[in-house]
Design a protein around this motif. Structure first.
Motif, PDB file in Angstrom:
ATOM      1  N   SER A 152       0.868  -1.179   0.000  1.00  0.00           N
ATOM      2  CA  SER A 152       0.000   0.000   0.000  1.00  0.00           C
ATOM      3  C   SER A 152       0.904   1.228   0.000  1.00  0.00           C
ATOM      4  O   SER A 152       1.288   1.754   1.044  1.00  0.00           O
ATOM      5  N   VAL A 153       1.276   1.665  -1.206  1.00  0.00           N
ATOM      6  CA  VAL A 153       2.354   2.645  -1.375  1.00  0.00           C
ATOM      7  C   VAL A 153       1.818   4.070  -1.422  1.00  0.00           C
ATOM      8  O   VAL A 153       0.824   4.363  -2.087  1.00  0.00           O
ATOM      9  N   ILE A 154       2.504   4.953  -0.702  1.00  0.00           N
ATOM     10  CA  ILE A 154       2.298   6.391  -0.834  1.00  0.00           C
ATOM     11  C   ILE A 154       3.327   6.886  -1.845  1.00  0.00           C
ATOM     12  O   ILE A 154       4.537   6.780  -1.597  1.00  0.00           O
ATOM     13  N   PRO A 155       2.904   7.401  -3.008  1.00  0.00           N
ATOM     14  CA  PRO A 155       3.863   7.763  -4.058  1.00  0.00           C
ATOM     15  C   PRO A 155       4.899   8.772  -3.578  1.00  0.00           C
ATOM     16  O   PRO A 155       4.618   9.650  -2.762  1.00  0.00           O
ATOM     17  N   ARG A 156       6.103   8.637  -4.088  1.00  0.00           N
ATOM     18  CA  ARG A 156       7.169   9.585  -3.766  1.00  0.00           C
ATOM     19  C   ARG A 156       6.963  10.899  -4.512  1.00  0.00           C
ATOM     20  O   ARG A 156       6.524  10.915  -5.659  1.00  0.00           O
ATOM     21  N   THR A 157       7.329  11.942  -3.850  1.00  0.00           N
ATOM     22  CA  THR A 157       7.340  13.234  -4.515  1.00  0.00           C
ATOM     23  C   THR A 157       8.652  13.386  -5.280  1.00  0.00           C
ATOM     24  O   THR A 157       9.626  12.649  -5.043  1.00  0.00           O
ATOM     25  N   ALA A 158       8.703  14.356  -6.176  1.00  0.00           N
ATOM     26  CA  ALA A 158       9.932  14.618  -6.925  1.00  0.00           C
ATOM     27  C   ALA A 158      11.066  14.998  -5.984  1.00  0.00           C
ATOM     28  O   ALA A 158      12.224  14.607  -6.192  1.00  0.00           O
ATOM     29  N   GLU A 186      11.414  14.015  -2.833  1.00  0.00           N
ATOM     30  CA  GLU A 186      11.867  12.789  -2.163  1.00  0.00           C
ATOM     31  C   GLU A 186      12.741  11.953  -3.090  1.00  0.00           C
ATOM     32  O   GLU A 186      13.776  11.413  -2.668  1.00  0.00           O
ATOM     33  N   ALA A 187      12.339  11.833  -4.343  1.00  0.00           N
ATOM     34  CA  ALA A 187      13.113  11.042  -5.294  1.00  0.00           C
ATOM     35  C   ALA A 187      14.526  11.594  -5.447  1.00  0.00           C
ATOM     36  O   ALA A 187      15.498  10.829  -5.531  1.00  0.00           O
ATOM     37  N   ALA A 188      14.643  12.905  -5.457  1.00  0.00           N
ATOM     38  CA  ALA A 188      15.970  13.519  -5.573  1.00  0.00           C
ATOM     39  C   ALA A 188      16.809  13.235  -4.332  1.00  0.00           C
ATOM     40  O   ALA A 188      18.014  12.940  -4.432  1.00  0.00           O
ATOM     41  N   ARG A 189      16.194  13.330  -3.156  1.00  0.00           N
ATOM     42  CA  ARG A 189      16.910  13.034  -1.908  1.00  0.00           C
ATOM     43  C   ARG A 189      17.376  11.586  -1.887  1.00  0.00           C
ATOM     44  O   ARG A 189      18.500  11.271  -1.470  1.00  0.00           O
ATOM     45  N   ILE A 190      16.500  10.693  -2.325  1.00  0.00           N
ATOM     46  CA  ILE A 190      16.828   9.274  -2.324  1.00  0.00           C
ATOM     47  C   ILE A 190      17.981   8.989  -3.278  1.00  0.00           C
ATOM     48  O   ILE A 190      18.907   8.223  -2.957  1.00  0.00           O
ATOM     49  N   ALA A 191      17.955   9.595  -4.456  1.00  0.00           N
ATOM     50  CA  ALA A 191      19.038   9.389  -5.418  1.00  0.00           C
ATOM     51  C   ALA A 191      20.373   9.836  -4.830  1.00  0.00           C
ATOM     52  O   ALA A 191      21.406   9.185  -5.039  1.00  0.00           O
ATOM     53  N   ALA A 192      20.348  10.915  -4.066  1.00  0.00           N
ATOM     54  CA  ALA A 192      21.588  11.428  -3.476  1.00  0.00           C
ATOM     55  C   ALA A 192      22.099  10.507  -2.378  1.00  0.00           C
ATOM     56  O   ALA A 192      23.296  10.207  -2.309  1.00  0.00           O
ATOM     57  N   VAL A 193      21.199  10.046  -1.532  1.00  0.00           N
ATOM     58  CA  VAL A 193      21.638   9.259  -0.371  1.00  0.00           C
ATOM     59  C   VAL A 193      22.034   7.834  -0.759  1.00  0.00           C
ATOM     60  O   VAL A 193      22.832   7.195  -0.061  1.00  0.00           O
ATOM     61  N   THR A 194      21.496   7.321  -1.867  1.00  0.00           N
ATOM     62  CA  THR A 194      21.832   5.947  -2.280  1.00  0.00           C
ATOM     63  C   THR A 194      22.949   5.905  -3.318  1.00  0.00           C
ATOM     64  O   THR A 194      23.336   4.807  -3.754  1.00  0.00           O
ATOM     65  N   ALA A 195      23.482   7.040  -3.698  1.00  0.00           N
ATOM     66  CA  ALA A 195      24.599   7.055  -4.648  1.00  0.00           C
ATOM     67  C   ALA A 195      25.817   6.355  -4.042  1.00  0.00           C
ATOM     68  O   ALA A 195      26.068   6.469  -2.838  1.00  0.00           O
ATOM     69  N   PRO A 196      26.590   5.629  -4.837  1.00  0.00           N
ATOM     70  CA  PRO A 196      27.770   4.936  -4.301  1.00  0.00           C
ATOM     71  C   PRO A 196      28.767   5.921  -3.693  1.00  0.00           C
ATOM     72  O   PRO A 196      28.991   7.007  -4.228  1.00  0.00           O
ATOM     73  N   THR A 197      29.353   5.540  -2.585  1.00  0.00           N
ATOM     74  CA  THR A 197      30.332   6.403  -1.929  1.00  0.00           C
ATOM     75  C   THR A 197      31.680   6.323  -2.638  1.00  0.00           C
ATOM     76  O   THR A 197      32.002   5.327  -3.293  1.00  0.00           O
ATOM     77  N   THR A 198      32.458   7.376  -2.489  1.00  0.00           N
ATOM     78  CA  THR A 198      33.843   7.380  -2.967  1.00  0.00           C
ATOM     79  C   THR A 198      34.809   7.728  -1.837  1.00  0.00           C
ATOM     80  O   THR A 198      36.019   7.816  -2.052  1.00  0.00           O
ATOM     81  N   ASP A 199      34.274   7.907  -0.644  1.00  0.00           N
ATOM     82  CA  ASP A 199      35.082   8.273   0.519  1.00  0.00           C
ATOM     83  C   ASP A 199      35.125   7.091   1.488  1.00  0.00           C
ATOM     84  O   ASP A 199      34.130   6.747   2.106  1.00  0.00           O
ATOM     85  N   PHE A 200      36.286   6.491   1.601  1.00  0.00           N
ATOM     86  CA  PHE A 200      36.441   5.331   2.470  1.00  0.00           C
ATOM     87  C   PHE A 200      37.276   5.644   3.711  1.00  0.00           C
ATOM     88  O   PHE A 200      37.761   4.732   4.377  1.00  0.00           O
ATOM     89  N   SER A 201      37.383   6.930   4.011  1.00  0.00           N
ATOM     90  CA  SER A 201      38.149   7.331   5.197  1.00  0.00           C
ATOM     91  C   SER A 201      37.329   7.247   6.472  1.00  0.00           C
ATOM     92  O   SER A 201      37.885   7.237   7.567  1.00  0.00           O
TER      93      SER A 201
END
Length: 523
Positions: A39-45, A47-62
């Motif tokens: 029973s899904v509540i659709p994502r807003t644009a 939210e989708a942008a925030r999700i894309a940013a937070v799930t992007a692969p990391t490049t900082d392993f420090s």
């Protein structure tokens, strides 16, 4: 990975062949990547942008990433130091819903008995079966294991059995649907006498179907610095057959019970986010060509994305639970109404035996009981990460990324916003899987097609909790058949699409390889 994630829905239709439109079985026109089970509540644009940013692969392993210590988001629980680490309810479960979790736990552990019995709520076992309870396979809600010796009757693995389909065989609904989409994966049928699953136990007065036989040969692998690792290659057979010989050409495929943690969160990943990583024709040229499994939903009477099982054979936790009740224990339910389990018409005594559908329940486990087991299975919590700030763990994480492991073991997602599943709703999770099918090479092949999966393809398993296997289950056996006795052995069995990642690990220095293992053990 980045280019696949950026594919448009239109390109996905072209690349995956899972187009809009009804299948031959009459499913209503729908995309495969919608989610009728949620029973899904659709994502807003936004939210989708925030999700894309937070799930992007990391490049900082420090240093660790934000929220990395909680692989299941708010549903994460403290990592226990005992064997109950996989048996806790979601960390964000409401107090009132804990009762449902405990009731489901009781049904998960229940020992079923044969019919007729004075214990009407617990009868219906078998007549042939692999286990008397769910817990007997998913030991402490964790991973199963191979036989310790020939007398071991507490194993938690079984064999799938099937034969190639003929042109005269009637197509199932999902096979007809896939045929309409041009899928040419060979079809199979259950073995005519023994069905789709080989049961090694029978109730009193009924012969079991026989016993599984495993023989191992040793294959040495030399690592870059000269260390030799001995892999054990299994060969599977059957003995003491209770109902005569199997058909010529029977295919045997072993299955070890996987861990139960985090299933509800995997179910809550938007199908579109999983499909976005699919690239069956390797259009981006990275050597990784994952494809989605497509299965028939008994609950929704339509094709859906397959998420559960070693080859993604079931679309939802509820259907996975119902199929396991029928196949493993011989218990019928409203979703899979087979009171004699996996018996075939060639097993006359099995089919004519008493069963437990003859009381007020209507089924051997009724809808309420199945729902409670489903709720329990959805809410077995993922433990928190350990040692994520340790320099060696961070080094190992970078090795994991550099080796290309994240091409299949996708680190993170954000689940859908859900109206009625607060525990799984809108959580940042770190399961390390893409839930897609991948060619793993001839070394791991079972040579048995299943749905869209050919004989060399397996679904990427999640890695969360893998470092607690020995603590919970008392062993370190991995892969679909437990052949790997360590995480390093599991890596060395990788082939096919994962061959380059495997070779990268072979060529590592001992320091980097040990760091990789420490990273995996922190998950």
């Amino acid at each position: 990975m980045g280019s696949r994630a950026a594919m448009t829905a239109f390109n996905l239709v072209l690349a995956t062949g899972i187009a809009l439109g009804a299948g031959a079985a009459g499913a209503e026109p729908a995309t495969i990547w919608d989610d009728p089970h949620l029973s899904v509540i659709p994502r807003t644009a936004k939210e989708a942008a925030r999700i894309a940013a937070v799930t992007a692969p990391t490049t900082d392993f420090s240093k660790p990433e934000s929220f990395e210590t909680n692989p299941a988001g708010a549903a994460t629980v403290r990592a226990r130091t005992d064997a109950d680490a996989f048996s806790q309810p979601s960390g964000n479960i409401e107090f009132a819903r804990e009762l449902d979790f405990k009731l489901g736990n009781g049904l998960f552990k229940k020992l079923w008995v044969s019919s007729p019995s004075s214990t009407l709520a617990s009868d219906g076992l078998g007549p042939v079966y692999n286990a008397r309870s769910c817990q007997r396979c998913h030991l402490k809600d964790g991973r199963g294991h191979t036989p310790v010796d020939a007398s071991d009757d507490a194993v938690s693995m079984f064999l799938r059995v099937s034969v190639p389909a003929t042109e005269q065989d009637q197509m199932t609904a999902i096979e007809a649907y896939l045929a309409d989409l041009g899928d040419t994966t060979p079809r199979t049928r259950p073995e005519p006498t023994y069905g789709g699953q080989f049961q090694d136990f029978g109730i009193a007065g009924h012969a079991s179907e026989g016993r599984m036989v495993i023989e191992y040969t040793v294959e040495p692998v030399e690592l870059a610095e000269g260390t030799v690792v001995e892999l054990r290659r299994p060969t599977y057979g059957v003995a003491d057959l209770g109902y005569g010989a199997m058909a010529e050409g029977t295919m045997l495929s072993p299955r070890v019970a996987p861990p139960m943690i985090g299933l509800g969160l995997l179910e809550a990943i938007p199908a579109a986010d999983i499909i976005a990583n699919a690239d069956p024709e390797d259009a981006d040229g990275d050597g990784i060509s994952g494809k989605p499994q497509i299965v028939w939903s008994a609950e929704f009477d339509r094709p859906m994305l397959g998420r559960f099982g070693w080859k993604g054979g079931n679309p939802t936790v509820r259907q996975q639970s119902a199929e396991a009740f029928a196949g493993d224990i011989g218990i019928s339910s409203p979703l899979v109404n087979r009171p004699h389990g996996d018996c075939t018409t060639a097993q006359d005594a099995c089919v004519s035996a008493p069963h437990g559908d003859n009381d007020d329940r209507g089924f051997e486990i009724d809808a309420e009981g199945l729902d409670l087991v489903t709720f329990y299975s959805r809410n077995l919590a993922v433990p928190a990460r350990r040692d994520i700030e340790d320099p060696t763990v961070l080094q190992g994480k970078q090795v994991f990324y550099d080796a290309g492991c994240t091409s299949c073991h996708t680190p993170k997602y954000v689940t859908s916003r859900l109206n009625d599943q607060p525990e799984q709703s809108f959580q940042l999770i770190w399961p390390y899987t893409d839930l897609l099918l991948h060619d793993m090479g001839a070394g791991l092949a079972d040579n048995r097609p299943e749905g869209r999966a050919n004989g060399q393809e397996w679904k990427t398993p999640p890695l969360w909790g893998i470092g607690l296997t020995e603590q919970v289950n008392g062993h370190t056996q991995f892969l679909h058949d437990g052949r790997a006795r360590s995480l390093l052995e599991a890596i060395l069995w990788h082939g096919g699409e994962a061959q380059s990642a495997r070779d990268h690990v072979v060529d590592l220095s001992a320091e980097d390889r040990n760091a990789l293992i420490e990273f995996l053990e922190s998950l």
